[in-house]
Design an enzyme around this catalytic site. Structure first.
Site, PDB file in Angstrom:
ATOM      1  N   GLU A   1     -39.174 -23.270  34.136  1.00  0.00           N
ATOM      2  CA  GLU A   1     -38.411 -22.115  34.610  1.00  0.00           C
ATOM      3  C   GLU A   1     -39.393 -20.972  34.855  1.00  0.00           C
ATOM      4  OE1 GLU A   1     -35.186 -20.828  32.103  1.00  0.00           O
ATOM      5  OE2 GLU A   1     -34.856 -19.011  33.285  1.00  0.00           O
TER       6      GLU A   1
ATOM      7  N   LYS B   1     -38.479 -24.101  38.907  1.00  0.00           N
ATOM      8  CA  LYS B   1     -37.089 -23.712  39.193  1.00  0.00           C
ATOM      9  C   LYS B   1     -36.858 -22.253  38.821  1.00  0.00           C
ATOM     10  CE  LYS B   1     -35.392 -25.532  34.744  1.00  0.00           C
ATOM     11  NZ  LYS B   1     -34.814 -24.314  34.179  1.00  0.00           N
TER      12      LYS B   1
ATOM     13  N   GLN C   1     -14.704 -36.882  25.184  1.00  0.00           N
ATOM     14  CA  GLN C   1     -13.798 -37.353  26.238  1.00  0.00           C
ATOM     15  C   GLN C   1     -14.400 -38.535  27.001  1.00  0.00           C
ATOM     16  OE1 GLN C   1     -11.687 -33.790  28.184  1.00  0.00           O
ATOM     17  NE2 GLN C   1     -13.619 -32.902  27.474  1.00  0.00           N
TER      18      GLN C   1
ATOM     19  N   CYS D   1     -30.707 -24.437  29.728  1.00  0.00           N
ATOM     20  CA  CYS D   1     -31.256 -25.189  30.865  1.00  0.00           C
ATOM     21  C   CYS D   1     -31.020 -26.690  30.778  1.00  0.00           C
ATOM     22  CB  CYS D   1     -32.735 -24.868  31.021  1.00  0.00           C
ATOM     23  SG  CYS D   1     -32.997 -23.172  31.580  1.00  0.00           S
TER      24      CYS D   1
ATOM     25  N   LYS E   1     -31.398 -21.757  35.800  1.00  0.00           N
ATOM     26  CA  LYS E   1     -31.280 -22.534  34.569  1.00  0.00           C
ATOM     27  C   LYS E   1     -31.184 -24.026  34.901  1.00  0.00           C
ATOM     28  CE  LYS E   1     -31.315 -18.685  32.331  1.00  0.00           C
ATOM     29  NZ  LYS E   1     -32.647 -18.199  31.873  1.00  0.00           N
TER      30      LYS E   1
ATOM     31  N   VAL F   1     -35.900 -27.850  26.227  1.00  0.00           N
ATOM     32  CA  VAL F   1     -35.228 -26.651  25.711  1.00  0.00           C
ATOM     33  C   VAL F   1     -34.697 -25.794  26.855  1.00  0.00           C
ATOM     34  CG1 VAL F   1     -36.657 -26.614  23.643  1.00  0.00           C
ATOM     35  CG2 VAL F   1     -37.431 -25.338  25.645  1.00  0.00           C
TER      36      VAL F   1
ATOM     37  N   ASP G   1     -38.406 -27.562  30.668  1.00  0.00           N
ATOM     38  CA  ASP G   1     -38.938 -26.235  30.293  1.00  0.00           C
ATOM     39  C   ASP G   1     -39.660 -26.183  28.941  1.00  0.00           C
ATOM     40  OD1 ASP G   1     -37.573 -25.715  32.602  1.00  0.00           O
ATOM     41  OD2 ASP G   1     -36.125 -24.329  31.731  1.00  0.00           O
TER      42      ASP G   1
HETATM   43  C1  C5J Z   1     -33.983 -22.425  29.165  1.00  0.00           C
HETATM   44  C2  C5J Z   1     -33.276 -20.144  28.830  1.00  0.00           C
HETATM   45  N1  C5J Z   1     -35.022 -23.129  29.548  1.00  0.00           N
HETATM   46  N2  C5J Z   1     -32.750 -20.405  27.651  1.00  0.00           N
HETATM   47  N3  C5J Z   1     -33.949 -21.105  29.523  1.00  0.00           N
HETATM   48  O1  C5J Z   1     -33.103 -22.913  28.499  1.00  0.00           O
HETATM   49  O2  C5J Z   1     -33.172 -19.032  29.324  1.00  0.00           O
END
Ligand code: C5J
Length: 228
Positions: A74, A131, A204, A164, A134, A159, A26
């Site tokens: 996104e 998409k 972990q 996401c 997320k 990001v 994204d």
């Molecule tokens: C992504 C969002 N790409 N933060 N979307 O992280 O809504």
């Protein structure tokens, strides 16, 4: 041939180029430029632009080696039939998904804000996954594509780290992909969320995956441990 990122956390990370995809989540104008979706939620988006040079360097090196590249975006169909109210009505943004902003309709496919930033524009042969959620596996053909390519390992960038990127990384881990998050090629509007995500991913014994700096991964990419 096997590449080893010795400095990865919590332990060395091994990958084979032919079975590894670089996943860029994204990196759209809607998330990193003023006037987009991220800004509509009240965030200062400009700090996220700081990862673009490192990500661009990484992408160019990965391309140079012939590695598989996946870009995700996104966004929603213009009729928003794929955007449930549970998503559309979250928060109290000045502009909601589908409203008209300075870069066109917010988070809608085909609008200026939906585009990937010019520095990271996909080239021929690279897959783009659109998409609605997320996570990049939900309601997409990503898993089918990766399986068809014989991909077993994923390097995550983009990001935002805790939304996401982390969602997709967890989806990937559950599907059996071995994952690494490139520390300086991902960012969040909330620096402490990024830090927390890095720590929880590798905690972990790498419960979700590994993390490493881009320079460490590139250094491993340019050397290898053994030849098959
Ligand atoms: C992504 C969002 N790409 N933060 N979307 O992280 O809504």
């Amino acid at each position: 041939m096997t590449h080893i990122v010795s400095a990865a956390l919590p332990s060395a990370f091994e990958f084979e180029l032919s079975r590894t995809a670089l996943v860029i989540i994204d990196m759209q104008r809607d998330f990193v430029e003023p006037g987009g979706f991220g800004a509509s939620l009240g965030n200062d988006v400009t700090p996220l632009q700081a990862i673009i040079p490192a990500l661009q360097t990484f992408l160019q090196a990965w391309r140079h080696q012939g590695g598989c590249v996946v870009h995700t975006r996104e966004g929603h169909l213009p009729d928003m039939s794929d955007c449930p109210d549970a998503k559309r009505l979250r928060g109290q943004p000045d502009l909601r998904i589908g409203d008209i902003g300075p870069m066109g309709r917010i988070l809608i496919q085909g609008e200026a804000g939906h585009a990937i930033v010019p520095e990271l524009t996909p080239i021929d042969g690279e897959i783009i996954i659109d998409k609605p959620g997320k996570g990049a596996f939900y309601a997409t053909a990503l898993d089918d594509f990766l399986q068809a390519q014989g991909i077993t390992h994923l390097l995550f960038t983009g990001v935002t780290t805790e939304v996401c990127v982390q969602t997709t990384m967890r989806e990937a881990n559950d599907r059996g992909y071995v994952c690494l998050l490139v520390e300086d090629a991902t960012d969040s509007y909330f620096p402490h969320f990024k830090q927390a995500t890095l720590e929880m991913v590798r905690a972990q014994g790498a419960i979700v995956g590994w993390t490493a700096a881009s320079t460490e991964v590139l250094s491993a990419l340019h050397s290898y441990a053994s030849q098959d």
